[in-house]
Design a protein around this motif. Sequence first.
Motif, short mmCIF file in Angstrom:
data_model
loop_
_atom_site.label_atom_id
_atom_site.label_comp_id
_atom_site.label_asym_id
_atom_site.label_seq_id
_atom_site.Cartn_x
_atom_site.Cartn_y
_atom_site.Cartn_z
N LEU A 68 9.05 -5.92 -6.36
CA LEU A 68 8.57 -5.96 -4.97
C LEU A 68 7.16 -5.40 -4.88
CD1 LEU A 68 10.00 -6.75 -2.21
CD2 LEU A 68 10.01 -4.30 -1.76
N MET A 69 6.88 -4.33 -5.61
CA MET A 69 5.54 -3.75 -5.60
C MET A 69 4.52 -4.67 -6.27
SD MET A 69 5.72 -0.98 -3.87
CE MET A 69 4.41 0.17 -4.26
N GLN A 70 4.95 -5.45 -7.25
CA GLN A 70 4.05 -6.44 -7.83
C GLN A 70 3.57 -7.41 -6.74
OE1 GLN A 70 6.49 -8.24 -10.89
NE2 GLN A 70 5.60 -6.98 -12.51
N LEU A 71 4.51 -7.89 -5.94
CA LEU A 71 4.16 -8.83 -4.88
C LEU A 71 3.31 -8.14 -3.81
CD1 LEU A 71 7.56 -10.72 -4.58
CD2 LEU A 71 5.45 -11.55 -5.62
N ARG A 72 3.59 -6.88 -3.53
CA ARG A 72 2.76 -6.13 -2.57
C ARG A 72 1.33 -6.04 -3.07
NH1 ARG A 72 1.90 -0.54 -1.37
NH2 ARG A 72 1.37 -0.42 -3.59
N ASP A 73 1.18 -5.71 -4.36
CA ASP A 73 -0.16 -5.56 -4.92
C ASP A 73 -0.92 -6.88 -4.98
OD1 ASP A 73 0.36 -2.89 -5.17
OD2 ASP A 73 0.46 -2.87 -7.36
N SER A 87 3.75 -6.55 2.84
CA SER A 87 3.51 -5.13 3.10
C SER A 87 4.86 -4.44 3.19
CB SER A 87 2.74 -4.96 4.41
OG SER A 87 2.78 -3.59 4.85
N LEU A 88 4.92 -3.21 2.71
CA LEU A 88 6.18 -2.46 2.80
C LEU A 88 6.54 -2.16 4.25
CD1 LEU A 88 6.00 0.10 -0.15
CD2 LEU A 88 6.91 -2.24 -0.12
N ASP A 89 5.56 -2.25 5.15
CA ASP A 89 5.83 -2.02 6.57
C ASP A 89 6.26 -3.28 7.29
OD1 ASP A 89 5.22 0.73 6.46
OD2 ASP A 89 3.08 0.30 6.59
N ASP A 90 6.32 -4.41 6.58
CA ASP A 90 6.79 -5.65 7.20
C ASP A 90 8.25 -5.50 7.60
OD1 ASP A 90 4.41 -7.00 6.84
OD2 ASP A 90 5.03 -7.99 4.98
N PRO A 91 8.64 -6.10 8.73
CA PRO A 91 10.06 -6.11 9.07
C PRO A 91 10.83 -7.03 8.13
CG PRO A 91 8.81 -7.38 10.68
CD PRO A 91 7.80 -6.71 9.78
N LEU A 92 12.04 -6.67 7.81
CA LEU A 92 12.88 -7.53 6.99
C LEU A 92 13.04 -8.90 7.62
CD1 LEU A 92 15.62 -4.90 6.08
CD2 LEU A 92 14.09 -6.01 4.43
N THR A 93 13.09 -8.94 8.93
CA THR A 93 13.31 -10.20 9.64
C THR A 93 12.13 -11.16 9.53
OG1 THR A 93 12.58 -9.12 11.68
CG2 THR A 93 14.97 -9.27 11.30
N LYS A 94 10.97 -10.68 9.10
CA LYS A 94 9.83 -11.59 8.88
C LYS A 94 10.18 -12.61 7.80
CE LYS A 94 4.97 -11.64 7.41
NZ LYS A 94 3.77 -10.81 7.08
N TYR A 95 10.97 -12.19 6.82
CA TYR A 95 11.34 -13.06 5.71
C TYR A 95 12.78 -13.53 5.81
CZ TYR A 95 7.19 -10.63 4.13
OH TYR A 95 5.91 -10.10 4.07
N LEU A 96 13.62 -12.74 6.44
CA LEU A 96 15.05 -13.06 6.57
C LEU A 96 15.44 -13.00 8.04
CD1 LEU A 96 16.34 -10.80 3.63
CD2 LEU A 96 15.78 -13.25 3.53
N PRO A 97 15.04 -14.01 8.83
CA PRO A 97 15.35 -13.98 10.27
C PRO A 97 16.85 -13.97 10.55
CG PRO A 97 14.48 -16.12 9.61
CD PRO A 97 14.27 -15.20 8.45
N GLU A 98 17.66 -14.36 9.55
CA GLU A 98 19.11 -14.33 9.72
C GLU A 98 19.62 -12.93 10.05
OE1 GLU A 98 18.42 -16.64 5.75
OE2 GLU A 98 17.36 -15.18 7.00
N LEU A 99 18.88 -11.91 9.64
CA LEU A 99 19.32 -10.53 9.87
C LEU A 99 19.35 -10.17 11.35
CD1 LEU A 99 17.55 -8.66 6.93
CD2 LEU A 99 20.01 -8.83 7.31
N ARG A 100 18.73 -10.98 12.20
CA ARG A 100 18.79 -10.70 13.64
C ARG A 100 20.20 -10.85 14.18
NH1 ARG A 100 13.53 -13.65 13.88
NH2 ARG A 100 11.91 -12.03 14.02
N ARG A 101 21.10 -11.45 13.41
CA ARG A 101 22.50 -11.60 13.84
C ARG A 101 23.29 -10.31 13.63
NH1 ARG A 101 23.51 -17.23 10.53
NH2 ARG A 101 21.68 -18.34 11.31
N GLY A 112 15.84 -8.61 -2.95
CA GLY A 112 15.91 -9.64 -3.99
C GLY A 112 15.71 -11.02 -3.42
N GLN A 113 16.28 -11.27 -2.25
CA GLN A 113 16.08 -12.57 -1.59
C GLN A 113 14.61 -12.79 -1.23
OE1 GLN A 113 19.12 -14.21 -2.42
NE2 GLN A 113 18.48 -15.24 -0.56
N ILE A 114 13.95 -11.73 -0.79
CA ILE A 114 12.54 -11.82 -0.42
C ILE A 114 11.68 -12.11 -1.65
CG2 ILE A 114 10.58 -10.50 0.46
CD1 ILE A 114 12.62 -9.12 2.36
N ILE A 115 12.00 -11.46 -2.77
CA ILE A 115 11.27 -11.71 -4.02
C ILE A 115 11.40 -13.18 -4.41
CG2 ILE A 115 11.30 -11.26 -6.51
CD1 ILE A 115 12.08 -8.33 -5.74
#
Length: 368
Positions: free
Chosen positions: A79-84, A89-103, A178-181
């Motif tokens: 994850l830090m590789q992708l951040r770099d 950003s580590l401050d991104d909401p999880l829902t930015k990448y996984l909108p399903e989590l809003r359920r 892992g899903q975001i990666i």
Amino acid sequence: MTFAQPRSFSQAWKATDHYFRQTLRDQQVVGGALLFLEKGKVIGHSYVGMADLAPPRAVDAQTIFHWASITKTFTAIALMQLRDRGRLSLDDPLTKYLPELRRVHNPFGSMDDLTLKMALSHSAGFRDPTWPWGGDQPWHPFEPTEWSQLVAMFPYTEILVAPGTRFSYSNPAIIFLGQIIAQLSGDPFEVYMDKNVLKPLGMYHSYYDTTPYHLLRYRANNYTVRDGQPHANGIDFDTGITASNGGLNAPLDDMVKYLNFLTGQPTEYEILKRASLEELWQVQHPIEEVEGVRSSVALSFFVEAFDGMEVIGHTGTQKAFYSFFYVHPTSGTACLGITNTDGDGTDPEQLRRDISHYVFQHLFRLYS
């Protein structure tokens, strides 16, 4: 600061080796290993008992063990590789990448408030187990095999702790990372890890989930003791969608390469900037103090403080594999331990704590 190997190390290791062997014997452990490293070299090792009883194979440096939740530290590095690389950003909401989590039901506010950093620090408030339904029948999958299974249960899932307020260990949180990666890289999670972490580290005999045929002769089994006899649980099991939080299998030799990377030894390729790795080791929340060791959570890693020292590491528990590693970056030292047995007459979690605390007091303290 430069550290020289203490003159008393050989005596300390001799006592540690005796303690480790005797303790495993007393706890009826089929097999295990304990290693201590300094500046890229294994300066103490104990290979005890059997990796497999049928056919009989003794534990050695090539034995492939299952490392369970230690996998999470590899996921954090990815994850830090992708951040770099500017992908997140580590401050991104999880829902930015996984909108399903809003359920998911969040009684504390919006699901958009939960960040990647909270997931990394086990403070997002998700439950501990991946799949708390079923699992009590031999025909049940070991873990959910598809992302859609987790998504289907989001409407029945709730946030249990106010996000960002305190430590609350969560396996699903790391699955989400892992899903975001996979999403950002375009590769399945296991493929990304092999291409960007395992192979660049030279961990050529490490892999996720089921064992390649050519490596089966090195794979450790795990055992549950019943009525005084060890019963094999089987070499392979499918960690499914949970590979990012507990799917790694690796020989001891390969894990030494990982610990060398963590302690700052040179690598052929840059896996992660040192500053980014050390960012993962910054304490986020306190946890507890047990037997004089104060535990805190950082970002996927854990920090253990005792007698003015701090070591960084993680433990792993799955099937009957119980493992740990800790590094002391200042002195370039590290330890690695694992056992493959649970059941009657054993207390593998206490055994792991006893062994790791023994190493803290009798080996790491030599470098304070």
